[in-house]
Design a protein around this motif. Structure first.
Motif, short mmCIF file in Angstrom:
data_model
loop_
_atom_site.label_atom_id
_atom_site.label_comp_id
_atom_site.label_asym_id
_atom_site.label_seq_id
_atom_site.Cartn_x
_atom_site.Cartn_y
_atom_site.Cartn_z
N TYR A 1 41.60 47.06 30.45
CA TYR A 1 42.61 46.49 31.33
C TYR A 1 41.97 45.69 32.46
N LEU A 2 40.86 46.21 32.98
CA LEU A 2 40.15 45.51 34.05
C LEU A 2 39.57 44.19 33.54
N VAL A 3 38.97 44.24 32.35
CA VAL A 3 38.39 43.04 31.75
C VAL A 3 39.47 41.98 31.54
N HIS A 4 40.64 42.42 31.06
CA HIS A 4 41.76 41.50 30.83
C HIS A 4 42.28 40.94 32.16
N LYS A 5 42.42 41.83 33.15
CA LYS A 5 42.94 41.43 34.45
C LYS A 5 42.01 40.40 35.12
N ALA A 6 40.71 40.61 34.98
CA ALA A 6 39.73 39.73 35.61
C ALA A 6 39.52 38.45 34.81
N ASP A 7 40.01 38.43 33.56
CA ASP A 7 39.79 37.28 32.66
C ASP A 7 38.29 36.95 32.60
N MET A 8 37.50 38.00 32.28
CA MET A 8 36.05 37.87 32.29
C MET A 8 35.54 36.73 31.43
N LYS A 9 36.16 36.54 30.28
CA LYS A 9 35.69 35.54 29.32
C LYS A 9 35.66 34.14 29.92
N HIS A 10 36.66 33.84 30.76
CA HIS A 10 36.76 32.48 31.30
C HIS A 10 36.32 32.37 32.76
N GLN A 11 36.42 33.46 33.51
CA GLN A 11 36.18 33.38 34.96
C GLN A 11 34.78 33.82 35.39
N PHE A 12 34.14 34.67 34.61
CA PHE A 12 32.86 35.23 35.04
C PHE A 12 31.68 34.31 34.71
N LYS A 13 30.79 34.20 35.70
CA LYS A 13 29.53 33.47 35.52
C LYS A 13 28.38 34.45 35.72
N GLY A 14 27.17 33.95 35.73
CA GLY A 14 26.00 34.81 35.86
C GLY A 14 26.04 35.69 37.10
N LYS A 15 26.46 35.11 38.24
CA LYS A 15 26.48 35.88 39.49
C LYS A 15 27.48 37.02 39.44
N HIS A 16 28.56 36.83 38.66
CA HIS A 16 29.57 37.89 38.54
C HIS A 16 29.04 39.08 37.74
N TYR A 17 28.28 38.78 36.68
CA TYR A 17 27.69 39.87 35.89
C TYR A 17 26.64 40.62 36.71
N MET A 18 25.98 39.89 37.61
CA MET A 18 25.04 40.55 38.51
C MET A 18 25.77 41.51 39.45
N LEU A 19 26.96 41.10 39.93
CA LEU A 19 27.77 41.97 40.78
C LEU A 19 28.25 43.21 40.03
N VAL A 20 28.58 43.03 38.73
CA VAL A 20 28.95 44.17 37.89
C VAL A 20 27.80 45.18 37.86
N LEU A 21 26.58 44.68 37.66
CA LEU A 21 25.40 45.55 37.60
C LEU A 21 25.18 46.26 38.93
N ILE A 22 25.32 45.52 40.03
CA ILE A 22 25.12 46.11 41.37
C ILE A 22 26.14 47.23 41.62
N GLY A 23 27.42 46.95 41.29
CA GLY A 23 28.47 47.96 41.47
C GLY A 23 28.20 49.21 40.65
N LEU B 1 41.12 58.78 26.34
CA LEU B 1 41.26 57.39 25.88
C LEU B 1 42.71 57.08 25.53
N LEU B 2 43.34 58.02 24.81
CA LEU B 2 44.73 57.85 24.38
C LEU B 2 45.67 57.79 25.59
N ALA B 3 45.41 58.65 26.59
CA ALA B 3 46.24 58.66 27.80
C ALA B 3 46.17 57.32 28.51
N ALA B 4 44.94 56.77 28.63
CA ALA B 4 44.77 55.46 29.28
C ALA B 4 45.51 54.38 28.50
N TRP B 5 45.40 54.43 27.18
CA TRP B 5 46.07 53.42 26.33
C TRP B 5 47.59 53.51 26.45
N LEU B 6 48.11 54.75 26.40
CA LEU B 6 49.56 54.94 26.48
C LEU B 6 50.11 54.51 27.84
N LEU B 7 49.40 54.90 28.91
CA LEU B 7 49.84 54.53 30.25
C LEU B 7 49.83 53.01 30.42
#
Length: 271
Positions: A99-121, A259-265
């Motif tokens: 859901y987070l990946v979809h919300k952030a639209d990672m495929k189109h919006q994320f660049k190298g610096k964003h993946y670095m922020l993912v790693l830092i977090g 996993l199922l609870a997250a999917w259902l919710l």
């Protein structure tokens, strides 16, 4: 119109906030109300405060009810079935990521610096596993300095609660007051509840303003950090390898249940 549906959402968020390693903010993401939650908290200080109050009051009722009713149950589960219980929440956390990946639209919006922020977090939260304490018994001699400690513990923990991935309960565990707070809630010790509660409210108000600013001005970067925080929390809550076949089976079942609870919710809320 009062959003009474938020009571059940609040119950789910409150239940997660009792568990060290799980964030109420994470559940808010699954439920699809994270952005609205941040907006509503900030909106309390605007001309439209009544509208935001109709969103927050039912949510608050659910959170408080859940914490009051489930504190003892969560304590019991962690005492008798810690592994399977943690595997359930592990599944829930991992189930949030799509859901987070979809919300952030990672495929189109994320660049190298964003993946670095993912790693830092991820590294920031995962490193918390090294700060776990051996705290076991609630504090018995409550003094004025204890109240000060509890107030600021609530402040810091609530700042974490509002961020997906960082568990407020785990912060309390690191500080060394988790068992005192949970025991205070379970036994309805009004002084402890009031002091910690005041700290929580102050922390949520301040942190929500910070999160709102970054969501509005640095959306992709903020989501990158949030995704990293959630990934890092997987390492914090992972209970280790089950010790026998029975525990393997039970843990797999509870993990799939999470996993199922997250999917259902997510399916219900995003429908």
């Amino acid at each position: 119109m009062w959003e009474w549906k938020n009571i059940y959402r609040g119950i789910l968020m409150g239940a997660s906030d009792v568990v060290p390693g799980v964030s109420g903010g994470t559940i808010a993401v699954v439920l699809g109300i994270y952005d609205r939650l941040i907006e509503a908290i900030n909106g309390l200080f605007s001309k439209e405060w009544k509208k935001h109050l109709k969103f927050l009051v039912p949510l608050g009722i659910g959170v408080v009810t859940s914490i009051a009713l489930l504190a003892k149950l969560i304590e019991w589960l962690f005492e008798h079935y810690p592994g399977p219980t943690q595997f359930f929440f592990l599944g829930l956390i991992i189930g949030v990521l799509p859901y987070l990946v979809h919300k952030a639209d990672m495929k189109h919006q994320f660049k190298g610096k964003h993946y670095m922020l993912v790693l830092i977090g991820a590294v920031i939260v995962a490193s918390m596993v090294f700060f776990q304490t051996s705290e076991s018994e609630p504090m018995q001699n409550i003094t004025f300095s204890t109240y000060i400690l509890l107030f600021f513990s609530g402040w810091i923990a609530s700042s974490a609660m509002i961020l997906p991935g960082i568990s407020g309960s785990f912060i309390l565990l690191i500080i060394g007051v988790y068992s005192t707070v949970v025991s205070g809630i379970s036994d309805f010790q009004l002084d402890i509840i009031a002091v910690v509660g005041l700290g929580i409210v102050c922390g949520i108000v301040v942190m929500s303003k910070i999160v709102k600013f970054f969501l509005e001005n640095y959306t992709s970067g903020t989501f990158a950090i949030i995704i990293g925080l959630v990934i890092g929390s997987v390492f914090v809550i992972f209970p280790g390898v089950p010790e026998n076949l029975t525990m393997w089976i039970v843990s797999i079942i509870t993990f799939v249940g999470g996993l199922l609870a997250a999917w259902l919710l997510g399916r219900v809320e995003y429908k």
